[in-house]
Design a protein around this motif. Sequence first.
Motif, short mmCIF file in Angstrom:
data_model
loop_
_atom_site.label_atom_id
_atom_site.label_comp_id
_atom_site.label_asym_id
_atom_site.label_seq_id
_atom_site.Cartn_x
_atom_site.Cartn_y
_atom_site.Cartn_z
N MET A 99 -14.75 -19.26 44.95
CA MET A 99 -13.62 -19.42 45.63
C MET A 99 -13.77 -20.92 46.29
O MET A 99 -12.92 -21.90 46.44
CB MET A 99 -13.31 -18.59 46.22
CG MET A 99 -12.52 -17.07 45.94
SD MET A 99 -12.53 -15.84 47.24
CE MET A 99 -11.43 -16.90 48.44
N ALA A 100 -15.02 -21.05 47.12
CA ALA A 100 -15.33 -22.76 47.66
C ALA A 100 -14.79 -23.54 46.23
O ALA A 100 -15.03 -24.55 47.41
CB ALA A 100 -16.82 -22.11 48.00
N GLY A 101 -15.48 -23.68 44.79
CA GLY A 101 -15.48 -24.60 44.07
C GLY A 101 -14.31 -24.93 44.08
O GLY A 101 -13.55 -26.18 43.86
N GLN A 102 -13.05 -23.92 43.70
CA GLN A 102 -11.83 -23.77 43.95
C GLN A 102 -10.98 -25.11 44.71
O GLN A 102 -10.22 -25.84 44.15
CB GLN A 102 -10.80 -23.11 43.24
CG GLN A 102 -11.04 -21.97 42.22
CD GLN A 102 -10.84 -21.35 41.98
OE1 GLN A 102 -10.04 -20.16 42.81
NE2 GLN A 102 -10.64 -20.26 40.55
N GLN A 103 -11.21 -24.38 45.74
CA GLN A 103 -10.97 -25.09 47.06
C GLN A 103 -11.70 -26.49 47.02
O GLN A 103 -10.64 -27.40 47.56
CB GLN A 103 -11.28 -24.86 48.58
CG GLN A 103 -10.79 -22.70 48.87
CD GLN A 103 -11.46 -22.46 49.34
OE1 GLN A 103 -12.12 -22.22 50.62
NE2 GLN A 103 -10.65 -20.91 49.90
N ALA A 104 -12.92 -26.81 46.25
CA ALA A 104 -13.63 -27.92 47.38
C ALA A 104 -12.63 -29.03 46.06
O ALA A 104 -12.42 -30.24 46.23
CB ALA A 104 -14.96 -28.13 46.82
#
Length: 207
Positions: free
Chosen positions: A199-204
């Motif tokens: 999820m953090a990667g998608q947000q970034a």
Amino acid sequence: MDYASSEHTSGRASDPTADGTDTAPLAVKILVAGGFGVGKTTLVASVSEVAPLRTEEYLTRASVGVDDLAGLNNKFTTTVALDFGRITISADLVVYLFGTPGQERFWFMWNDLVNGAMGAVVLVDTRRLDVSFASIDFFESRGIPFVVGVNCFHGVRDRTVEEIRGALALDPQVPLLLCDARDRAAGRDVLLALVDHLMAGQQAAST
């Protein structure tokens, strides 16, 4: 977080709503990888809400000189295809686990198993860190997000997180957790760490 039950139809879970329509939870494919004998089959079995599919066979004399059994005196079986399990994280998220075979002679299967995978858990054993280098290289080279779970056999924690991270030459952004593959809660925490990492990667990527 407790796992909820779900139905599995045509590869997707369905949850009928009050108005009679079906909502399909997000189905996430995750690989559980690592070297021979690091605990992949154990992890999948400990967290799966369904009876896991296993393809284990007994080690025979034919594996002598082929499979490295150093430090694995009590290892009598090996995964020859894959392990499969399922976990319902929430009403909106179902995780399908695919455990990869660890021996080098079965690595050719990884290219098929990785299709559709959103991320991976790489299990490592501090007594034999070198057997998991290939898994880390595999996912790094393909740009597939992963977390590292350090399987602390018999509760032994003989290295610090910083020492393990340095020995594996991990990117600082890759989560690393100490765990016990036999423990359901510990296995769940590793998987949730991967979900958070995804999820953090998608947000970034969206910013």
